[in-house]
Design a protein around this motif. Structure first.
Motif, PDB file in Angstrom:
ATOM      1  N   THR A  75       0.847  -1.191   0.000  1.00 11.32           N
ATOM      2  CA  THR A  75       0.000   0.000   0.000  1.00 11.32           C
ATOM      3  C   THR A  75       0.879   1.237   0.000  1.00 11.32           C
ATOM      4  OG1 THR A  75      -0.191   0.023   2.422  1.00 11.32           O
ATOM      5  CG2 THR A  75      -1.888  -1.170   1.207  1.00 11.32           C
ATOM      6  N   GLY A  76       0.322   2.330  -0.486  1.00  5.48           N
ATOM      7  CA  GLY A  76       1.109   3.546  -0.672  1.00  5.48           C
ATOM      8  C   GLY A  76       1.000   4.550   0.450  1.00  5.48           C
ATOM      9  N   HIS A  77       1.855   5.552   0.376  1.00  5.51           N
ATOM     10  CA  HIS A  77       1.873   6.689   1.289  1.00  5.51           C
ATOM     11  C   HIS A  77       1.590   7.917   0.430  1.00  5.51           C
ATOM     12  CE1 HIS A  77       4.368   9.151   4.447  1.00  5.51           C
ATOM     13  NE2 HIS A  77       3.151   9.633   4.259  1.00  5.51           N
ATOM     14  N   TYR A  78       0.453   8.581   0.702  1.00  4.85           N
ATOM     15  CA  TYR A  78       0.009   9.708  -0.120  1.00  4.85           C
ATOM     16  C   TYR A  78      -0.253  10.940   0.733  1.00  4.85           C
ATOM     17  CZ  TYR A  78      -0.966   6.025  -3.503  1.00  4.85           C
ATOM     18  OH  TYR A  78      -0.853   4.957  -4.350  1.00  4.85           O
ATOM     19  N   LEU A  79       0.049  12.101   0.177  1.00  2.01           N
ATOM     20  CA  LEU A  79      -0.382  13.385   0.711  1.00  2.01           C
ATOM     21  C   LEU A  79      -1.359  13.921  -0.322  1.00  2.01           C
ATOM     22  CD1 LEU A  79      -0.276  15.663   2.749  1.00  2.01           C
ATOM     23  CD2 LEU A  79       1.620  16.627   1.442  1.00  2.01           C
ATOM     24  N   ILE A  80      -2.635  14.006   0.061  1.00  3.23           N
ATOM     25  CA  ILE A  80      -3.687  14.404  -0.867  1.00  3.23           C
ATOM     26  C   ILE A  80      -4.120  15.834  -0.569  1.00  3.23           C
ATOM     27  CG2 ILE A  80      -5.979  13.870  -1.782  1.00  3.23           C
ATOM     28  CD1 ILE A  80      -5.503  10.987  -0.609  1.00  3.23           C
ATOM     29  N   MET A  81      -3.941  16.705  -1.554  1.00  4.02           N
ATOM     30  CA  MET A  81      -4.348  18.105  -1.452  1.00  4.02           C
ATOM     31  C   MET A  81      -5.719  18.215  -2.114  1.00  4.02           C
ATOM     32  SD  MET A  81      -1.592  19.080   0.007  1.00  4.02           S
ATOM     33  CE  MET A  81      -1.743  20.840   0.047  1.00  4.02           C
ATOM     34  N   SER A  82      -6.738  18.594  -1.323  1.00  6.92           N
ATOM     35  CA  SER A  82      -8.112  18.636  -1.826  1.00  6.92           C
ATOM     36  C   SER A  82      -8.563  20.074  -2.047  1.00  6.92           C
ATOM     37  CB  SER A  82      -9.058  17.950  -0.835  1.00  6.92           C
ATOM     38  OG  SER A  82      -8.703  16.589  -0.702  1.00  6.92           O
ATOM     39  N   PHE A  83      -9.100  20.332  -3.217  1.00  9.84           N
ATOM     40  CA  PHE A  83      -9.500  21.677  -3.615  1.00  9.84           C
ATOM     41  C   PHE A  83     -11.007  21.783  -3.791  1.00  9.84           C
ATOM     42  CE2 PHE A  83      -5.108  21.374  -4.743  1.00  9.84           C
ATOM     43  CZ  PHE A  83      -4.598  22.666  -4.564  1.00  9.84           C
ATOM     44  N   ALA A  84     -11.537  22.981  -3.506  1.00 10.16           N
ATOM     45  CA  ALA A  84     -12.919  23.313  -3.828  1.00 10.16           C
ATOM     46  C   ALA A  84     -12.938  23.760  -5.280  1.00 10.16           C
ATOM     47  CB  ALA A  84     -13.429  24.433  -2.924  1.00 10.16           C
ATOM     48  N   ALA A  85     -13.949  23.320  -6.028  1.00  9.57           N
ATOM     49  CA  ALA A  85     -14.059  23.693  -7.436  1.00  9.57           C
ATOM     50  C   ALA A  85     -15.527  23.824  -7.823  1.00  9.57           C
ATOM     51  CB  ALA A  85     -13.378  22.646  -8.314  1.00  9.57           C
ATOM     52  N   ARG A  86     -15.753  24.609  -8.861  1.00  7.69           N
ATOM     53  CA  ARG A  86     -17.093  24.743  -9.418  1.00  7.69           C
ATOM     54  C   ARG A  86     -17.147  24.027 -10.768  1.00  7.69           C
ATOM     55  NH1 ARG A  86     -16.631  30.356  -7.717  1.00  7.69           N
ATOM     56  NH2 ARG A  86     -17.970  30.657  -5.919  1.00  7.69           N
ATOM     57  N   TRP A  87     -18.260  23.347 -11.008  1.00 14.93           N
ATOM     58  CA  TRP A  87     -18.515  22.754 -12.310  1.00 14.93           C
ATOM     59  C   TRP A  87     -18.672  23.894 -13.318  1.00 14.93           C
ATOM     60  CZ3 TRP A  87     -22.873  23.540 -15.326  1.00 14.93           C
ATOM     61  CH2 TRP A  87     -23.008  22.717 -16.443  1.00 14.93           C
ATOM     62  N   VAL A  88     -18.057  23.740 -14.493  1.00 14.94           N
ATOM     63  CA  VAL A  88     -18.150  24.748 -15.546  1.00 14.94           C
ATOM     64  C   VAL A  88     -18.903  24.200 -16.753  1.00 14.94           C
ATOM     65  CG1 VAL A  88     -16.815  26.147 -17.186  1.00 14.94           C
ATOM     66  CG2 VAL A  88     -16.055  25.959 -14.815  1.00 14.94           C
ATOM     67  N   ALA A  89     -18.565  22.978 -17.184  1.00 12.22           N
ATOM     68  CA  ALA A  89     -19.180  22.440 -18.398  1.00 12.22           C
ATOM     69  C   ALA A  89     -19.058  20.926 -18.456  1.00 12.22           C
ATOM     70  CB  ALA A  89     -18.515  23.059 -19.628  1.00 12.22           C
ATOM     71  N   LYS A  90     -19.849  20.338 -19.319  1.00 12.97           N
ATOM     72  CA  LYS A  90     -19.875  18.922 -19.679  1.00 12.97           C
ATOM     73  C   LYS A  90     -20.582  18.090 -18.611  1.00 12.97           C
ATOM     74  CE  LYS A  90     -15.630  19.339 -22.347  1.00 12.97           C
ATOM     75  NZ  LYS A  90     -14.268  18.859 -22.500  1.00 12.97           N
ATOM     76  N   GLU A  91     -20.953  16.884 -19.006  1.00 12.70           N
ATOM     77  CA  GLU A  91     -21.580  15.933 -18.098  1.00 12.70           C
ATOM     78  C   GLU A  91     -20.568  14.836 -17.769  1.00 12.70           C
ATOM     79  OE1 GLU A  91     -24.517  16.383 -16.639  1.00 12.70           O
ATOM     80  OE2 GLU A  91     -24.629  18.263 -17.745  1.00 12.70           O
ATOM     81  N   PRO A  92     -20.692  14.200 -16.585  1.00 17.58           N
ATOM     82  CA  PRO A  92     -19.726  13.161 -16.227  1.00 17.58           C
ATOM     83  C   PRO A  92     -19.672  12.020 -17.235  1.00 17.58           C
ATOM     84  CG  PRO A  92     -21.013  13.816 -14.304  1.00 17.58           C
ATOM     85  CD  PRO A  92     -21.647  14.463 -15.506  1.00 17.58           C
ATOM     86  N   ALA A  93     -18.459  11.682 -17.634  1.00 16.70           N
ATOM     87  CA  ALA A  93     -18.171  10.529 -18.492  1.00 16.70           C
ATOM     88  C   ALA A  93     -16.998   9.828 -17.819  1.00 16.70           C
ATOM     89  CB  ALA A  93     -17.822  10.974 -19.906  1.00 16.70           C
ATOM     90  N   LEU A  94     -17.287   8.806 -17.012  1.00 19.52           N
ATOM     91  CA  LEU A  94     -16.278   8.172 -16.173  1.00 19.52           C
ATOM     92  C   LEU A  94     -15.315   7.308 -16.973  1.00 19.52           C
ATOM     93  CD1 LEU A  94     -18.557   7.050 -13.202  1.00 19.52           C
ATOM     94  CD2 LEU A  94     -17.396   9.248 -13.527  1.00 19.52           C
ATOM     95  N   ASN A  95     -14.030   7.345 -16.553  1.00 19.12           N
ATOM     96  CA  ASN A  95     -13.052   6.442 -17.162  1.00 19.12           C
ATOM     97  C   ASN A  95     -13.051   5.116 -16.400  1.00 19.12           C
ATOM     98  OD1 ASN A  95     -11.466   6.787 -14.856  1.00 19.12           O
ATOM     99  ND2 ASN A  95      -9.777   7.786 -15.910  1.00 19.12           N
TER     100      ASN A  95
END
Length: 144
Positions: free
Chosen positions: A85-105
């Motif tokens: 398992t890994g060691h991660y530092l996750i930086m989480s940002f607030a964001a606003r949706w601007v365009a497009k609909e979700p298309a998951l990979n």
């Protein structure tokens, strides 16, 4: 076939609490780490990439959405809990949706737009650790 080599140092990652019409986007991980858990879209920062560049790229790759980054909502450290398992530092940002609909990979298999004040009542959903705190912090940055 060669074995996967684990990094010997922490990795930096980014995630986005994306708000649209008063709701935040939660995505479910389709593979490890955190397979089956709902979290925020995001991923590793590549060498030479700024945090904002990485976030814009990861959100586009995972969801296809265009976003406007508002600011840093918080961070979380994920320490290795077992071999592999890994060691991660996750930086989480607030964001606003601007365009497009979700298309998951292929990394994600479900998404939901959820009101931040409804997070506490989502007992049936598995959420990654610290998710509610980050989302509430991000909601304060987004404002009404």
């Amino acid at each position: 076939m060669s074995a996967v080599i684990q990094p010997t140092h922490p990795q930096i990652a980014v995630s986005a609490a994306i708000f649209r019409d008063g709701k935040v986007l939660l995505t479910r991980r389709a593979r490890s780490p955190a397979k089956g858990f709902y979290s925020l879209p995001g991923g590793r920062v590549e060498f030479g990439e700024s945090l904002h560049q990485a976030l814009t790229r990861e959100v586009d790759e995972e969801t296809g959405l265009a976003i406007e980054i508002i600011g840093l909502a918080g961070w979380r450290e994920v320490l290795p809990t077992a071999a592999g398992t890994g060691h991660y530092l996750i930086m989480s940002f607030a964001a606003r949706w601007v365009a497009k609909e979700p298309a998951l990979n292929e990394e994600l298999d479900d998404y939901r737009w959820i009101a931040p004040d409804a997070l506490a009542s989502l007992g049936d959903l598995k959420l990654t650790g610290g998710l509610e705190e980050v989302i509430l912090s991000a909601a304060r940055l987004i404002g009404p």
